[in-house]
Design an enzyme around this catalytic site. Structure first.
Site, PDB file in Angstrom:
ATOM      1  N   HIS A  13     162.602  21.372  30.360  1.00 58.31           N
ATOM      2  CA  HIS A  13     162.282  22.735  30.702  1.00 58.31           C
ATOM      3  C   HIS A  13     161.213  23.312  29.751  1.00 58.31           C
ATOM      4  CE1 HIS A  13     163.372  27.350  31.393  1.00 58.31           C
ATOM      5  NE2 HIS A  13     162.511  27.228  30.466  1.00 58.31           N
ATOM      6  N   GLU A  14     161.359  23.007  28.463  1.00 54.78           N
ATOM      7  CA  GLU A  14     160.381  23.386  27.471  1.00 54.78           C
ATOM      8  C   GLU A  14     159.070  22.661  27.563  1.00 54.78           C
ATOM      9  OE1 GLU A  14     160.145  26.370  25.779  1.00 54.78           O
ATOM     10  OE2 GLU A  14     162.382  26.834  26.578  1.00 54.78           O
TER      11      GLU A  14
HETATM   12 ZN   LIG Z   1     161.668  29.004  29.520  1.00 52.37          ZN
END
Ligand SMILES: [Zn+2]
Length: 706
Positions: free
Chosen positions: A417-418
């Site tokens: 996600h990051e």
């Molecule tokens: Zn985020």
């Protein structure tokens, strides 16, 4: 009885963020670096009170004074003697802990107000009997007059953060509505001013013309010498028939403490990247310069794998109802600790942390410099601890597997996600001079098969362009990237997951996502038709996308629980993830990405708004499911964080027990040198602006005190 949505339950989870092991591993210089950096974070954290609600600073001061004069145990004895039941006193402790850990009286995750779960007159009586009141009766009475009413009131407009009739906010004066926010954004874009460290106040001048003040957060005031970057910006502008006055000095006395401590931190920097990073941050907070903060972020990225990790500033814009103003946050984190037996257990332990979201820097820096992933190991590992009986909405046969793999699958999801979510995806931009960062004659929109028709121009950014939906849309894009890439075996191998374990992690990651989508309904307000939490809205959207994919991938049923009350059951067909789920997420992610890259706001709103809609239409009947989710929700855990103390030439760590009283004690000892001065600053800052939200308050006699 108060609606349970607006109180914190007496048995709310409270856990110690244990960082003794990480702290023990630091050398003396690193301990000093961590200490001063963490001081800077905590001082800056007080800014959040001023960014939340008009009454939050006074509530914080009232509670701080009560507990500084009397320890929670002593006050508890008094409470019993004044007629509070044990439960009522516990409710008060939980409320106080909530105010401290959220830095205000609105939940930092979910943006709803919470009120003390005991009768108001009983709390008033306790305050009147308290040691703090005996010492300063006039001041305590005035504090109560300022915030007593608002502490308990749940008028519709006060129940959540929002603009004008939709809620409460102090990012804008109370008379601002969405149109004001839009106009201000247009103005800011036209002058290349970032909204991140600003607030907006609207007034009429003597001639009746609308006048907006755009106030930058900084130590220096508008009259102080201005550096070359800000000089052309700090003045008045005429824009579309209104006056915009750009000023600075918001939160000045608090940011002064931040800067002082960053300066001390610098003396203990481990390398020149850290030194430069701190210099830029110091300039940013002193001058009110977002450009300087970006420079600092560039150094932060280059500072690879530092022993003490940090991030500080006006960063995430989740809580601005318009989505472009950043909430202050600060994190200091100790070294990576050798992984425990638990597969994929993250390392890294937060010494101080004022807001709990993983962080990566601004879009434009991601595009040119790269990025870094911050996951707070001890926050996650405490959050993992799940009891089976609290696992709502899952099938019995899924629960053990879920508990076993939730931690590792969350690590995979957060990492993807990051780094590859927020960290990927080009924006097409045409600079002021006309040059484009893409080939206008060659780049094809994969959705239409034609040349790109739209892009970002001049000062436009993702946040300024997509404003109210920007945060959640971007979280959704990043979550989709995580879901999609976790299917890749090479990716899973990086996390040391192979064979059956890898299959289980995929399944639990996807199952967790659809369950989170259902839990997300807690963060939707039907009365205003708005979502209050970017990530949870994003997960709901993904649940909708996967339901729409059909073919039995996800099933969502209304059921009745063993207690006879409404319940729900969500299941995911493991064998359909690859043939049905994967292409559905792929298609959706591509649409999200194309609309983002091409600055297609209308298309983006139509797509994202459509999937975000919560109705009672069958077969899901999400509005009814929302009632079930609220009925069975579990309150978010609160974390008790340590203090560091300077002792001679060294630093020691002070930890507290993982209870409401422990959390309160940690705050009573947080600012040992200057608590009273800070409280005076907070009240003066909030006084100075209070007319923007309500009638002028009675003046506190604080100035007269020695
Ligand atoms: Zn985020």
């Amino acid at each position: 009885m108060v609606d349970s949505q607006y109180v914190l339950p007496n048995d709310v989870g409270l856990a110690l963020l244990d960082c003794s092991e990480a702290f023990r591993l630091l050398l003396r210089g690193e301990r000093l670096y961590a200490h001063y950096l963490s001081r800077a974070c905590w001082y800056g954290g007080l800014v959040v009170l001023l960014q939340t609600s008009p009454e939050a600073p006074a509530i914080y001061v009232l509670l701080s004074r009560l507990f500084r004069a009397q320890d929670p145990d002593q006050l508890g004895e008094l409470a019993r003697s004044t007629g509070l039941t044990d439960q009522e006193y516990q409710a008060f402790l939980v409320y106080a802990a909530g105010v401290f850990s959220n830095m205000g009286n609105y939940k930092s995750f979910g943006d709803t107000k919470f009120v003390p779960n005991l009768p108001k007159d009983k709390l008033r009586r306790l305050i009147w009997q308290s040691q703090a009141f005996q010492e300063q009766p006039e001041e305590m009475k005035l504090l109560w007059d300022r915030c007593g009413e608002l502490m308990f009131s749940l008028d519709a407009q006060q129940r959540q953060l929002g603009l004008r009739e939709k809620g409460t906010t102090t990012y804008f004066s109370g008379n601002c509505c969405l149109e004001d926010a839009q106009l201000a954004q247009k103005f800011l874009d036209s002058q290349n001013i970032s909204a991140y460290n600003t607030r907006l106040f609207k007034e009429k001048d003597k001639a009746g013309q609308t006048c907006y003040e755009v106030r930058l957060a900084s130590v220096l005031g508008t009259d102080a010498p201005v550096d070359h970057e800000l000089a052309p910006k700090l003045r008045s502008f005429e824009f579309e028939g209104c006056t915009f006055r750009v000023t600075r000095g918001d939160y000045a006395p608090l940011l002064e403490r931040v800067v002082e401590n960053l300066q001390r931190t610098k003396a203990h920097a481990a390398n020149t990247n850290q030194e430069h990073m701190l210099e830029h941050y110091i300039r940013s907070f002193t001058q009110g310069s977002i450009a300087a903060h970006k420079e600092g972020s560039r150094c932060w990225i280059r500072d690879k794998g530092p022993i003490v990790e940090s991030y500080i500033g006006f960063i995430e814009s989740y809580r601005d109802p318009y989505g472009s103003r950043g909430e202050f946050e600060g994190k200091t984190r100790g070294p990576q600790i050798p992984a425990s037996k638990d597969p994929g257990e993250p390392g890294g332990v937060g010494l101080s942390q004022v807001s709990a979201s993983p962080t990566s820097p601004d879009d434009d820096i991601r595009q040119t410099e790269g990025f870094k992933n911050v996951s707070l190991g001890n926050v996650l590992s405490v959050a993992y601890a799940t009891q089976k009986d609290k696992l709502t909405f899952l099938a019995e046969e899924d629960k053990d597997l879920y508990i076993k793999w939730k931690g590792p699958s969350f690590e995979v999801q957060v990492g993807l996600h990051e780094l590859l979510g927020h960290g990927s995806g080009k924006l097409f931009v045409q600079e002021e001079k006309g040059t484009c960062n893409f080939d206008r004659e060659a780049v094809i929109n994969p959705e239409t098969g034609e040349l790109i028709q739209s892009w970002y121009r001049g000062g436009e950014t993702w946040d300024s362009k997509f404003s109210t939906i920007a945060s959640s849309y971007e979280e959704c894009r990043a979550e989709c990237v995580g879901l999609y890439l976790c299917l890749n075996k090479d990716v899973l191998r990086i996390f040391e997951l192979e064979g059956e374990d890898a299959e289980d992690v995929i399944y639990i990651n996807w199952l967790n996502m659809v369950r989170a989508g259902l839990l997300g309904l807690e963060f939707y307000t039907p009365e205003t038709g708005t979502w209050r939490q970017a990530h949870m809205q994003a997960r709901f959207v993904i649940l909708r996308v996967l339901l729409e994919a059909g073919e039995g991938l996800v099933s969502l049923q209304h059921t009745t629980g063993a207690d006879g009350k409404p319940d729900a059951l969500i299941t995911l067909n493991r064998n359909k993830i690859l043939p049905v789920g994967k292409p559905a997420i792929e298609r959706f992610l591509r649409r999200l990405q194309v609309l983002k890259s091409t600055a297609d706001v209308a298309g983006g709103r139509a797509l994202y708004g459509g999937f975000s809609a919560v109705t009672d239409e069958g077969p899901e009947r999400f509005l009814s499911l929302r009632d079930t989710v609220l009925l069975r929700k579990e309150a978010r855990k609160m974390f008790v964080q340590a203090n560091t103390r300077l002792e001679g030439e060294d630093v020691t760590l002070v930890q507290y027990e993982g209870t409401a009283a422990g959390l309160i004690r940690s705050f009573s000892e947080r600012f040992p040198e200057d608590a009273e001065l800070l409280e005076r600053h907070l009240l003066e800052l909030s006084d100075a602006d209070s007319h923007f939200w309500h009638k002028p308050p009675k003046q506190l006699p604080s100035q007269s005190r020695a």
